[in-house]
Design a protein around this motif. Sequence first.
Motif, short mmCIF file in Angstrom:
data_model
loop_
_atom_site.label_atom_id
_atom_site.label_comp_id
_atom_site.label_asym_id
_atom_site.label_seq_id
_atom_site.Cartn_x
_atom_site.Cartn_y
_atom_site.Cartn_z
N ALA A 150 -8.24 4.86 38.18
CA ALA A 150 -7.91 3.44 38.10
C ALA A 150 -7.73 2.99 36.66
CB ALA A 150 -9.00 2.62 38.79
N ARG A 151 -8.63 3.43 35.78
CA ARG A 151 -8.53 3.05 34.37
C ARG A 151 -7.31 3.69 33.73
NH1 ARG A 151 -8.30 -0.47 30.58
NH2 ARG A 151 -9.13 0.17 28.55
N ALA A 152 -7.02 4.94 34.08
CA ALA A 152 -5.83 5.61 33.56
C ALA A 152 -4.57 4.85 33.98
CB ALA A 152 -5.78 7.05 34.05
N SER A 153 -4.53 4.39 35.22
CA SER A 153 -3.37 3.63 35.72
C SER A 153 -3.22 2.33 34.95
CB SER A 153 -3.54 3.35 37.21
OG SER A 153 -3.62 4.55 37.95
N GLU A 154 -4.34 1.71 34.66
CA GLU A 154 -4.32 0.46 33.91
C GLU A 154 -3.79 0.67 32.50
OE1 GLU A 154 -7.56 -2.86 32.27
OE2 GLU A 154 -8.12 -1.45 33.84
N LEU A 155 -4.23 1.73 31.86
CA LEU A 155 -3.80 2.02 30.49
C LEU A 155 -2.32 2.39 30.43
CD1 LEU A 155 -6.88 4.14 29.40
CD2 LEU A 155 -6.22 1.95 28.38
N ALA A 156 -1.86 3.18 31.42
CA ALA A 156 -0.49 3.67 31.40
C ALA A 156 0.51 2.67 31.96
CB ALA A 156 -0.40 4.98 32.17
N GLY A 157 0.04 1.75 32.80
CA GLY A 157 0.94 0.79 33.42
C GLY A 157 1.73 1.36 34.58
N ILE A 158 1.35 2.54 35.05
CA ILE A 158 1.95 3.14 36.24
C ILE A 158 0.82 3.75 37.08
CG2 ILE A 158 4.15 3.64 35.07
CD1 ILE A 158 3.27 6.56 34.88
N PRO B 44 -2.91 9.09 39.89
CA PRO B 44 -3.87 9.38 40.95
C PRO B 44 -5.05 10.25 40.55
CG PRO B 44 -1.97 10.82 41.16
CD PRO B 44 -1.72 9.95 39.95
N VAL B 45 -5.17 10.60 39.26
CA VAL B 45 -6.21 11.55 38.85
C VAL B 45 -6.97 11.02 37.64
CG1 VAL B 45 -4.99 13.58 39.75
CG2 VAL B 45 -4.56 12.81 37.40
N THR B 46 -8.11 11.62 37.39
CA THR B 46 -8.90 11.28 36.21
C THR B 46 -8.31 11.94 34.97
OG1 THR B 46 -10.36 13.17 36.56
CG2 THR B 46 -10.99 11.08 37.61
N GLY B 47 -8.89 11.63 33.81
CA GLY B 47 -8.39 12.23 32.59
C GLY B 47 -9.22 11.87 31.38
N LEU B 48 -8.71 12.22 30.21
CA LEU B 48 -9.33 11.90 28.93
C LEU B 48 -8.40 10.96 28.18
CD1 LEU B 48 -10.47 15.50 27.86
CD2 LEU B 48 -11.86 13.73 28.97
N TRP B 49 -8.96 9.93 27.59
CA TRP B 49 -8.19 8.91 26.88
C TRP B 49 -8.42 9.06 25.38
CZ3 TRP B 49 -4.34 5.83 26.43
CH2 TRP B 49 -4.38 4.66 25.66
N PHE B 50 -7.33 9.24 24.64
CA PHE B 50 -7.36 9.33 23.18
C PHE B 50 -6.76 8.04 22.62
CE2 PHE B 50 -7.49 13.60 24.74
CZ PHE B 50 -8.19 14.35 23.82
N PRO B 51 -7.58 7.05 22.31
CA PRO B 51 -7.05 5.72 21.97
C PRO B 51 -6.27 5.66 20.67
CG PRO B 51 -9.42 5.78 21.63
CD PRO B 51 -9.06 7.05 22.33
N GLN B 52 -6.54 6.58 19.73
CA GLN B 52 -5.87 6.54 18.44
C GLN B 52 -4.64 7.43 18.37
OE1 GLN B 52 -7.00 4.28 16.29
NE2 GLN B 52 -8.63 3.82 17.75
#
Length: 628
Positions: free
Chosen positions: A374-382, A385-393
């Motif tokens: 859900a958070r990945a979808s929010e960040l990507a805007g699409i 369906p899976v989890t992941g690692l977010w590299f904000p910089q």
Amino acid sequence: MTGTLKPPATEPAELIWQDGVPESARFGDVYFNRNDGLSETRHVFIEPTNLPERFAKLPSHGHFVIAETGFGSGLSFLATWEEWARQTAQHQNTTLHFVSFERYPLTQEELKLALARWPELAPLAEQLISHYPPLMNGVHRMVFEGGRIRLTLYFGELRNGLEQLSFNADAWFLDGFDPQYNPDMWTDGVIQAVRDHSQPGTSLSTFTVAGRIRRSLEAAGFETSKLPGFGRKREMLSGTLAAATEPPTSAISPADTVAIIGAGIAGTLLARNLADRGIPILLIDKADSAGSAASGNAQGALYAKLGIEYNAQAALAATALSFSQRYYHRWQDDFWHPTGLLQLATTDKETERQRKFCERNQYPENFLTPVSAARASELAGIDIPVTGLWFPQSGWIEPAKACERLSQHPLITTLYGFDVAQIERLEHDWSLLSTQGNKHRVSRLVIACGHQTGDIAPVTGTLRLKPIRGQVTYLPEATVNPPATVICGSKYLNPVANGQATTGATFDIRNDNPEVTVEGHQENMDELLRMLPNLPLKQAPSAEGLKGRVAFRCTTHDYQPVAGELRTESGAKVEEAYLFTGLGSKGLVWGPLLAEYLADLITGQPPCLPSDLARRVDTLRLYPKPES
């Protein structure tokens, strides 16, 4: 708290704030004088050892190294920077290297609060705060003022840092907490290490006049003297090693041009780094422009896949990624686009790998953090369906544009259309012969031409380098609703730029076809839709109608990059010759840090890599090991 930490996290400072002044809860001591910390810093560290006069007398293209045993709030660094800028304003081709160590670093927000007391330092403090690295153990290099100021910051045990880093200081700031509160920073072993990183003429200064410290310094060879202290402190200590009879010769003459063969991301990053240090560059490539080969794609992700176990390989990748994010900051809104990056767990194998990765490692949240679907979808805007690692910089780069921009500098001369066929060592310099029969003579040489390096390197023996074909696919904006951030998995997908989004790339080990193929496009599309099954396509693109690009990445036998002095198979150094190659598909990540490291070596300045990471990129490992 220490027992709960996992690598590479470093334990932060525990602070008590009183009237805006930070005090260490662990050591029971303040970071700076409560009444006027800046004046105290100038009194103890800047003035007693004549730093203003020494800065002003530094010759053109010279560098000055200051080492400090406790970075703390960064106040001493900023005060030194301020004085350096004042004294060297008229000679721009000089470099201040500030090497500092910190076992318990402040957070970025704490640093901001601590330095807010000095508005006069605000322009410098803002730069330090914006470049301040994530709290990970190890070495972090920061570059300011276009390369005139270089800060090497080691997070971890002081003794370990002194063993790992290679430098000789011109001046020491012995600035740990009071010896009675922090005795580990003032042992005889540390004092001897300080001496080992010094040279004739090195000065030191410190607030403490403890008899044991003074005797240890004198036993190590320093001549010490007591001086009036600051404020209520009656005395302080300064010292020097015996002055050199002759000044050391520079590692490179300003008149000596460095020739770099290869104008891809490696060559242009190194060219720009050296030019920013005042070194003239001849940038050579067989193509008609920079970034025409493997570095010529329209888009590339700033991405590193970190290992489950935090070892030297993972440390090098993390260090390179963190440095590259800082380095490209100056190019934001040009060729650098810090959109953030998602590394998705798109298979059961990758899901398990990321689970183990998160279980065994602890990275700062401003470097990477695990996210839900859900958070990945929010960040990507699409829909993801899976989890992941977010590299904000992280984000994406326009590699071809980057090579073009990096090569635009008054001290960089380009020689395009010169296809080097042979390199010969003459008595004092190198002779380059092109396939057209043209010759060029240069005094110093860097070979950075990818998998062709082995064909022209002036050594016998086989260099274990190989090309790997990669085909990217360009998706027209009309066919896809693109993500807001870079997405990586089995393939990558970038946000739209100039009417298209780049996806790919294929990994064709035994394929030397330089042409774009329908099969390559189909592979990229199939893998993209497996990675993002809910990707909102406006219209399904046909592989036959898609455009793309083929390039050949250069990698090594162990898939680790190469940067350093060129050596023969027996290990002998090849005079005035260097290698910079084998960056594979991660050139955008490896390139800035290794260009910084190689420029350090070429100019004789303190290297930004600790010894264990420098071994990872050593050139000698390219030769096959002899059979026993």
